[in-house]
Design a protein around this motif. Structure first.
Motif, PDB file in Angstrom:
ATOM      1  N   ASP A 292       0.352  -1.512  -6.162  1.00  0.00           N
ATOM      2  CA  ASP A 292       1.875  -1.805  -5.875  1.00  0.00           C
ATOM      3  C   ASP A 292       2.516  -0.580  -6.050  1.00  0.00           C
ATOM      4  OD1 ASP A 292       1.479  -4.285  -5.098  1.00  0.00           O
ATOM      5  OD2 ASP A 292       1.488  -5.085  -7.323  1.00  0.00           O
TER       6      ASP A 292
ATOM      7  N   ALA B  93      11.416  -8.107 -14.348  1.00  0.00           N
ATOM      8  CA  ALA B  93      11.167  -7.178 -13.419  1.00  0.00           C
ATOM      9  C   ALA B  93      10.616  -5.952 -14.072  1.00  0.00           C
ATOM     10  CB  ALA B  93      12.556  -6.425 -13.017  1.00  0.00           C
TER      11      ALA B  93
ATOM     12  N   GLY C 245       7.620 -10.222  -6.794  1.00  0.00           N
ATOM     13  CA  GLY C 245       8.833  -9.820  -6.024  1.00  0.00           C
ATOM     14  C   GLY C 245       9.787  -9.183  -6.298  1.00  0.00           C
ATOM     15  N   TRP C 246       9.642  -8.926  -7.607  1.00  0.00           N
ATOM     16  CA  TRP C 246      10.757  -8.260  -8.576  1.00  0.00           C
ATOM     17  C   TRP C 246      10.501  -6.837  -8.320  1.00  0.00           C
ATOM     18  CZ3 TRP C 246      14.649 -10.727 -10.085  1.00  0.00           C
ATOM     19  CH2 TRP C 246      14.580 -12.082 -10.531  1.00  0.00           C
ATOM     20  N   ASN C 247      11.596  -5.991  -8.004  1.00  0.00           N
ATOM     21  CA  ASN C 247      11.774  -4.461  -7.752  1.00  0.00           C
ATOM     22  C   ASN C 247      12.109  -3.740  -9.185  1.00  0.00           C
ATOM     23  OD1 ASN C 247      11.087  -4.749  -4.877  1.00  0.00           O
ATOM     24  ND2 ASN C 247      13.029  -5.344  -4.530  1.00  0.00           N
TER      25      ASN C 247
ATOM     26  N   GLU D 128       4.566  -3.816 -17.087  1.00  0.00           N
ATOM     27  CA  GLU D 128       4.691  -4.923 -16.162  1.00  0.00           C
ATOM     28  C   GLU D 128       3.273  -5.945 -16.585  1.00  0.00           C
ATOM     29  OE1 GLU D 128       4.437  -8.029 -13.368  1.00  0.00           O
ATOM     30  OE2 GLU D 128       6.216  -6.526 -13.738  1.00  0.00           O
TER      31      GLU D 128
ATOM     32  N   ARG E  44      14.363   2.296  -9.237  1.00  0.00           N
ATOM     33  CA  ARG E  44      13.619   3.400  -9.021  1.00  0.00           C
ATOM     34  C   ARG E  44      13.757   4.775  -9.859  1.00  0.00           C
ATOM     35  NH1 ARG E  44      14.667   6.263  -3.189  1.00  0.00           N
ATOM     36  NH2 ARG E  44      12.982   4.796  -2.717  1.00  0.00           N
TER      37      ARG E  44
ATOM     38  N   ASP F  57       8.687   3.945  -7.325  1.00  0.00           N
ATOM     39  CA  ASP F  57       8.823   2.609  -7.041  1.00  0.00           C
ATOM     40  C   ASP F  57       7.876   1.835  -7.273  1.00  0.00           C
ATOM     41  OD1 ASP F  57      11.952   2.646  -5.802  1.00  0.00           O
ATOM     42  OD2 ASP F  57      10.745   4.406  -4.744  1.00  0.00           O
ATOM     43  N   TYR F  58       8.163   0.443  -7.694  1.00  0.00           N
ATOM     44  CA  TYR F  58       7.214  -0.622  -7.902  1.00  0.00           C
ATOM     45  C   TYR F  58       7.689  -1.974  -7.578  1.00  0.00           C
ATOM     46  CZ  TYR F  58       3.457  -3.085 -10.224  1.00  0.00           C
ATOM     47  OH  TYR F  58       2.311  -3.869 -10.460  1.00  0.00           O
ATOM     48  N   THR F  59       7.139  -2.591  -6.899  1.00  0.00           N
ATOM     49  CA  THR F  59       7.396  -3.987  -6.681  1.00  0.00           C
ATOM     50  C   THR F  59       6.091  -5.084  -7.230  1.00  0.00           C
ATOM     51  OG1 THR F  59       8.613  -3.536  -4.684  1.00  0.00           O
ATOM     52  CG2 THR F  59       8.128  -5.860  -4.783  1.00  0.00           C
ATOM     53  N   ASP F  60       6.495  -5.953  -7.963  1.00  0.00           N
ATOM     54  CA  ASP F  60       5.364  -6.729  -8.579  1.00  0.00           C
ATOM     55  C   ASP F  60       4.969  -7.752  -7.667  1.00  0.00           C
ATOM     56  OD1 ASP F  60       7.258  -8.915  -9.191  1.00  0.00           O
ATOM     57  OD2 ASP F  60       7.440  -8.554 -11.319  1.00  0.00           O
TER      58      ASP F  60
ATOM     59  N   ASN G 185       8.883 -16.032  -9.103  1.00  0.00           N
ATOM     60  CA  ASN G 185       9.554 -15.230  -9.962  1.00  0.00           C
ATOM     61  C   ASN G 185      10.736 -16.010 -10.599  1.00  0.00           C
ATOM     62  OD1 ASN G 185      11.459 -15.617  -7.718  1.00  0.00           O
ATOM     63  ND2 ASN G 185      11.553 -13.377  -7.401  1.00  0.00           N
TER      64      ASN G 185
END
Length: 301
Positions: free
Chosen positions: A161, A132, A222-224, A154, A227, A216-219, A41
């Motif tokens: 995810d 992100a 590691g980017w959040n 994304e 929300r 929510d989503y975390t790629d 990242n």
């Protein structure tokens, strides 16, 4: 006669290494259908190490592609006796593949750490992702069908995810027969529609209830995502039940009506009742007819 004769039968030994420039950032290695992909990242520093007594920088040819297109890099070399280090950085978002070939001046081909000759080094996929993800929930009402459209922006999207949380209740506050965990599993296993880096999925198989959803989503890097808290919406596939009209009088009115042999005409309360545990009852529409020659005093308007 000012000639130097060099005898070189030793192959140049090469190795490659890549890592985050900033070690506090995040890295994730993913194996998918036999393909290894490295996700970072932040920017990555790539290093070639060549062990060669008679080294010339021009003997090394480095080619980098980004998203399948040639990407120029400036290799900076440093030297420590027979060890030579070539470094460059991979900075922008994209999927990188690094290739390198090397022969010394006597045409000895390079070897790896096991001593095996290799004509071309090819790296695994190195993905730099400094962006992100963005998530959103929209609503579409088509006739009697209420749809929610889930959107994830994304580049390195994976349905697995996606996470949905929130509440799904009826009007009494009781949980309905559907959970945020079940909806999450549906989205994780769904076939999403892609348009560039934007992925969408429409869902309309809700049970009756009052929904307050969060997404929510975390790629992979590691980017959040921030929300997304959706507006409350109500699913109600059924009509109100137990609809009825009742007429009520007080006990005193009933007593006076009896002792006056019916000459006392009390007022009557009309009560409308209906039940709807999904959306509640918003309003009643009603009407009445009045017999002829009946007093107009105190009648409803």
């Amino acid at each position: 006669n000012n000639y130097i004769i060099v005898v070189d039968t030793i192959n140049p030994n090469i190795s490659a290494d890549f890592k985050l420039v900033d070690s506090t950032m995040k890295y994730n290695k993913v194996e998918n259908n036999g393909v290894t992909q490295h996700y970072y990242n932040d920017e990555v520093e790539f290093t070639f190490t060549v062990k060669e007594a008679n080294f010339f920088e021009d003997d090394v040819n480095v080619v980098v592609t980004k998203d399948g297109i040639n990407h120029p890099v400036n290799v900076s070399w440093t030297h420590d006796d027979e060890l030579h280090y070539g470094k460059f950085k991979l900075s922008g978002d994209g999927d990188y593949v690094v290739k390198m070939d090397c022969k010394d001046q006597t045409e000895n081909v390079m070897i790896d750490s096991t001593g095996e000759e290799i004509s071309l080094y090819t790296s695994e996929i190195i993905t730099v992702d400094k962006t992100a993800p963005v998530v959103k929930i929209d609503y579409v009402h088509e006739g009697n069908v209420q749809k929610t459209i889930f959107t994830v922006t994304e580049h390195n999207f994976r349905p697995s995810d996606v996470v949905i949380t929130g509440t799904m209740k009826d009007i009494t506050g009781a949980d309905v027969n559907f959970t945020a965990e079940q909806l999450t599993e549906i989205l994780k296993n769904a076939t999403w529609t892609q348009s560039g880096d934007v992925y969408t999925y429409e869902y309309d198989q809700y049970v009756n209830g009052i929904y307050n959803l969060k997404m929510d989503y975390t790629d992979i890097a590691g980017w959040n995502a921030t929300r997304y808290v959706a507006d409350e919406f109500v699913i109600d596939h059924g009509e109100p039940t137990d609809v009825k009209i009742e007429y009520a009088k007080t006990s005193a009115d009933t007593f006076f009506e009896i002792i006056t042999l019916g000459f006392y005409n009390p007022s009557v309360t009309v009560r409308f009742t209906a039940y709807d545990t999904s959306a509640g009852v918003e309003s009643f529409t009603w009407g009445y007819t009045k017999e002829s020659d009946v007093s107009t005093i105190n009648h409803p308007k």
